[in-house]
Design a protein around this motif. Structure first.
Motif, mmCIF file in Angstrom:
data_model
loop_
_atom_site.group_PDB
_atom_site.id
_atom_site.type_symbol
_atom_site.label_atom_id
_atom_site.label_comp_id
_atom_site.label_asym_id
_atom_site.label_seq_id
_atom_site.Cartn_x
_atom_site.Cartn_y
_atom_site.Cartn_z
ATOM 1 N N VAL B 188 0.830 -1.213 0.000
ATOM 2 C CA VAL B 188 0.000 0.000 0.000
ATOM 3 C C VAL B 188 0.870 1.270 0.000
ATOM 4 O O VAL B 188 0.667 2.172 -0.796
ATOM 5 N N PHE B 369 -3.151 6.611 6.204
ATOM 6 C CA PHE B 369 -3.012 5.180 6.485
ATOM 7 C C PHE B 369 -3.679 4.759 7.796
ATOM 8 O O PHE B 369 -3.779 3.575 8.094
ATOM 9 N N GLU B 370 -4.074 5.731 8.608
ATOM 10 C CA GLU B 370 -4.647 5.395 9.915
ATOM 11 C C GLU B 370 -5.891 4.531 9.758
ATOM 12 O O GLU B 370 -6.728 4.804 8.898
ATOM 13 N N GLY B 371 -5.957 3.510 10.595
ATOM 14 C CA GLY B 371 -7.140 2.648 10.570
ATOM 15 C C GLY B 371 -7.222 1.760 9.342
ATOM 16 O O GLY B 371 -8.289 1.251 8.993
ATOM 17 N N MET B 372 -6.115 1.567 8.667
ATOM 18 C CA MET B 372 -6.084 0.702 7.473
ATOM 19 C C MET B 372 -6.541 -0.714 7.818
ATOM 20 O O MET B 372 -6.137 -1.263 8.848
ATOM 21 N N PRO B 373 -7.368 -1.316 6.979
ATOM 22 C CA PRO B 373 -7.753 -2.710 7.231
ATOM 23 C C PRO B 373 -6.510 -3.601 7.379
ATOM 24 O O PRO B 373 -5.568 -3.481 6.595
ATOM 25 N N VAL B 374 -6.547 -4.439 8.391
ATOM 26 C CA VAL B 374 -5.397 -5.295 8.691
ATOM 27 C C VAL B 374 -5.151 -6.281 7.554
ATOM 28 O O VAL B 374 -6.085 -6.904 7.058
ATOM 29 N N HIS B 375 -3.905 -6.345 7.105
ATOM 30 C CA HIS B 375 -3.543 -7.371 6.123
ATOM 31 C C HIS B 375 -2.045 -7.643 6.204
ATOM 32 O O HIS B 375 -1.310 -6.903 6.844
ATOM 33 N N ASN B 376 -1.632 -8.697 5.560
ATOM 34 C CA ASN B 376 -0.243 -9.169 5.638
ATOM 35 C C ASN B 376 0.617 -8.435 4.605
ATOM 36 O O ASN B 376 0.390 -8.552 3.403
ATOM 37 N N ARG B 414 3.443 -2.680 7.554
ATOM 38 C CA ARG B 414 3.294 -3.361 8.837
ATOM 39 C C ARG B 414 4.264 -4.514 8.898
ATOM 40 O O ARG B 414 3.891 -5.669 8.784
ATOM 41 N N ARG B 445 -2.720 0.559 17.866
ATOM 42 C CA ARG B 445 -3.502 -0.074 16.807
ATOM 43 C C ARG B 445 -3.782 0.926 15.675
ATOM 44 O O ARG B 445 -3.707 0.590 14.496
ATOM 45 N N TYR B 448 -0.182 1.855 13.855
ATOM 46 C CA TYR B 448 0.704 0.799 13.350
ATOM 47 C C TYR B 448 0.658 0.790 11.812
ATOM 48 O O TYR B 448 -0.417 0.722 11.217
#
Lengths: 208, 603
Positions: B188, B369-376, B414, B445, B448
């Motif tokens: 991203v 980028f704040e609150g971006m959906p969690v992904h690998n 991340r 959270r 990050y």
């Protein structure tokens, strides 16, 4: 101990004890500097280590109690993730102050004294050990230390202890499996393919 | 042939190579595939990446959460042992007490050397990088051009496996068709910078890294690399089939037990051993190159670190690939009646013209980028994108105040949390306090993966103030004289760092980034100290004449014709590219020359 090391140690003790805080007096009975060797330049990297495996630990029962309570005041449990003491942060802090390396040695005295100060402060304010206080009272003490710029003059050294202790607790917590999950780290698993960011992540930043 | 000890050495070898890293590994590979009998001498112990690299271990499974210590100076899980800036018993000294006039020297005493822990960034030098004097009127032109090296870049990339894309960039060359492996999808942060960085003049493209984004083509590549050599083709095919493609997890600096990224052992030494033409002597600290009365090199004297005794390896040819400054030290310590100022030093240039990448970094918070959906976002264990240098028009004649340029590497996403990942959380949240309690967890959270930074690495041309020599007093634990470093930044480097800082700031601002408000007034606070990028090269530079340089275009010393260099020592300057790929390309080219000269009976 070499003479030069001994002198440096004495100087640092003198500097620390010169800070105006009579309640830290029993900190004078603190443990001597950590002993023992490091893990050397060729340790097994694949082995799983835990605190105490490489050098002996320091905390006594009382230090363990206050260390755990302070960790948990910094990182309490919530519905998503456990408290710091649940994932071994106090044991890590014990390992840290016990390590033979210069960087950790320079943290040893301030951290041990700081723990003693926290307990003494709890007794002074609330006639109880810090670990026995309820969360609100613990937070009251922490709150007074959490504004280094605005801290009362007599709390400056305690505030700088708190910042250091918080930083170590923060790092130690989020480097555990539970902490990584709490932060939102979902990697470290083998994948067949790397397909890039998911649609919803791209949308979130206006790229889809 | 295989791993040997000082008591099981053979009487003589065709070629004795000092060092098992990128240069020594590549030289050993090329020579043994052509039937040359080779000994590699390595100062460190044997190391098995398959069983000793800690790929998935968490910081919480290491002492002190894996933070760097004097024992493990890049952190506990970094794939380096017996390594560091400061190694007990192996000092080096500084000519000056002033920090900006000092040089930091990383040594890596293990099989495979520094190839165990590097970032695998594999960029080609471009045409301008070989001709700085012609282009900018400073430094020295190399005696070779890009066209001389281009075929070897192709070969090395095919052999080690490099992903990336061909972008048609000026001075950041494309590879030949079919050479590069496909680049991985961008993350991203990389995509975001690609879209919005354009306004700051930054072109974000796929980076080139020595990571297998898919398995190598074991059917066709061996024939392309070793035409007419069926044994070499077979051994290379076997080795390629033993390497797995990347599984998109774990930092490449930890080493790769599945062989998906390049290290010298996995890619060079393993197939070289399989030829039966290679012996490797670990735990041997080279002390001196020996010469005969005719001034020809006869081999290498070494200290067996296990017994403390001295030994000697005989070779018709000697190749130094001990890392640029360690090779320089060997030359300077190889004194004899014929070579009273050190070997191959009739020009007085041995030790001169040491350069390193010019580097600084800057980061900030990207609120988008704040609150971006969690992904690998692990990916290929390092960056997928970079910002190549494209300001050629502005800097045609050094108009920006410095020669060359710099590229930008991403620090984003991340990645696995470390002890320092969240230390910026108070600043991001604002308010001036030290966060604790449930608010701390919320802010971690929230922020990050929201920091984005860029590290610049740029051109350094040689100057008269950056060099090393033997310290007249200090010796290491084996009694070998050590190096004393002189370091001098010139206005070129200082101007470049100022430009880096301003450019990165502009770029971050175009991404909507929150950056600390004021630029650092003291440029030395921004720039990384000399040597700390671990890209040091030079000290035995190649050139067009014996009076002005130490080696010819083949990395063959002018004074001793059977003595060659295969590390960064012959580099006549540092480009805005990382040096490892060029070290390998020049080592292959040198080894081809050695094979040819051996066959002609000239060595």
């Amino acid at each position: 101990m070499e003479r030069r090391t001994a002198i440096q140690w004495m100087l640092s003790v003198a500097a620390t004890l010169a800070l105006p805080d009579p309640r830290a007096a029993d900190a004078a009975a603190l443990s001597p500097p950590a002993t023992g060797a490091g893990y050397g330049a060729d340790p097994s990297m694949v082995r799983i280590y835990k605190p105490g495996d490489v050098w002996p630990l320091t905390f006594n029962a009382r230090e363990r109690r206050v260390a755990a309570a302070l960790c948990d005041a910094i990182i309490p449990a919530d519905e998503l993730s456990p408290a710091a003491s649940f994932v071994g942060v106090p044991e890590f802090l014990d390992e840290w102050v016990s390590a033979p390396y210069a960087a950790q040695q320079s943290d040893r005295r301030p951290l041990l004294e700081g723990l003693a100060w926290i307990d003494a402060e709890a007794k002074h304010r609330f006639q109880s050990e810090f670990a026995e206080l309820d969360a609100l009272r613990q937070a009251e003490i922490c709150g007074d230390l959490a504004r280094p710029d605005k801290a009362r003059a007599d709390l400056k050294s305690a505030a700088s202890f708190f910042k250091r202790y918080r930083d170590l607790t923060l790092g130690a917590y989020y480097t555990t499996p539970e902490g990584m999950k709490a932060a939102g780290y979902v990697g470290n698993v083998p994948l067949v393919a790397f397909s890039g960011p998911p649609e919803e992540a791209l949308r979130h930043v206006g790229l889809a | 042939m295989a791993l040997v000890t000082s008591s099981t050495l053979q009487d003589a070898y065709d070629v004795v190579i000092v060092g098992s890293g990128a240069g020594g590994g590549q030289a050993a590979y090329t020579l043994t595939m052509e039937g040359v009998k080779v000994l590699v001498i390595e100062a460190g112990r044997s190391f098995d990446p398959a069983s000793e690299a800690a790929m998935f271990q968490l910081p919480s499974q290491a002492p002190l959460r894996a933070v760097p210590t004097p024992d493990k100076q890049y952190g506990f899980h970094d794939c380096s042992i017996e390594s560091g800036w400061d190694i007990p018993g192996e000092p080096y000294t500084q000519n000056s007490k002033e920090p900006d006039k000092q040089f930091r020297w990383w040594r890596q005493r293990m099989m495979g050397g520094r190839t165990n822990h590097w970032g695998r960034i594999s960029l080609r030098n471009g045409p301008y990088d070989f001709k700085p004097r012609s282009r900018w009127g400073a430094g020295f032109d190399w005696p070779i051009s890009y066209d001389d090296v281009a075929p070897y870049y192709d070969k090395v990339e095919l052999l080690v496996g490099v992903f990336g894309s061909n972008e048609g960039l000026e001075n950041s060359p494309d590879s030949s068709p079919g050479v590069l492996l496909p680049p991985p999808a961008l993350r991203v942060g990389e995509l975001y910078a690609q879209k919005h960085g354009v306004r700051a003049g930054a072109r974000v493209t796929s980076i080139h890294r020595a990571v297998l984004s898919r398995a190598q083509d074991a059917e066709r590549t061996p024939a392309r690399l070793h035409p007419g050599n069926s044994k070499a083709q077979r051994l290379l095919a076997e080795n390629m089939r033993r390497r797995a493609a990347c599984f998109w997890a774990t930092d490449c600096h930890r080493g790769c037990s599945i062989g998906a990224n390049y290290d010298s052992q996995t890619v060079h030494l393993r197939p070289a051993l399989a030829t039966g033409n290679l012996d490797i002597l670990p735990n041997a600290m080279a002390r001196e190159v020996t010469v005969n009365r005719e001034g020809r090199a006869t081999g290498v004297t070494f200290i067996d670190k296990l017994t403390g005794s001295e030994g000697h390896a005989n070779g018709r040819v000697v190749v130094l690939a001990a890392s640029s400054q360690e090779s320089v030290r060997l030359l300077l310590n190889s004194k004899s009646n014929l070579f009273s100022h050190g070997l191959a030093n009739s020009s007085g240039k041995v030790g001169k013209y040491v350069t390193d990448s010019v580097s600084s970094s800057l980061g900030g918070l990207i609120p988008a980028f704040e609150g971006m959906p969690v992904h690998n976002e692990d990916g290929a264990g390092g960056p997928h994108a970079y910002v190549p240098w494209t300001m050629h028009a502005e800097n045609r004649n050094g108009g920006l105040g410095f020669p060359g340029g710099y590229h930008l590497e991403f620090m984003s996403g991340r990645q696995m949390p470390s002890m320092t990942t969240f230390l910026g959380v108070d600043g991001f949240a604002g308010g001036g306090g030290v966060l604790f309690g449930s608010r701390l967890k919320e802010e971690v959270r929230r922020f990050y993966g929201c920091s984005l930074g860029f590290g610049a690495q740029g051109t350094m041309l040689p100057n008269d103030g950056s060099f090393c020599e033997l310290d007249p007093e200090v010796k290491d634990r084996w009694g070998i004289p050590v190096l004393r470093f002189h370091w001098q930044w010139t206005d070129f480097e200082l101007n470049q760092v100022r430009h880096q800082q301003a450019h990165i700031r502009h770029l971050l601002e175009e991404l909507g980034g929150r950056v600390k408000p004021f630029a650092e007034a003291d440029v030395f606070k921004s720039m990384k100290p000399g040597g700390s990028v671990i890209h040091e090269v030079g000290g035995a530079i190649m050139g067009a004449s014996a009076a002005e340089s130490v080696t010819n275009q083949w990395s063959q010393t002018w004074d001793v014709k059977n003595l060659f260099l295969a590390d960064g020592a012959p580099f006549a300057s540092t480009a805005d590219k990382n040096p490892t790929l060029t070290i390998m390309a020049l080592a292959w080219r040198m080894a081809d020359r050695v094979v040819e000269e051996l066959r002609k009976g000239n060595l």
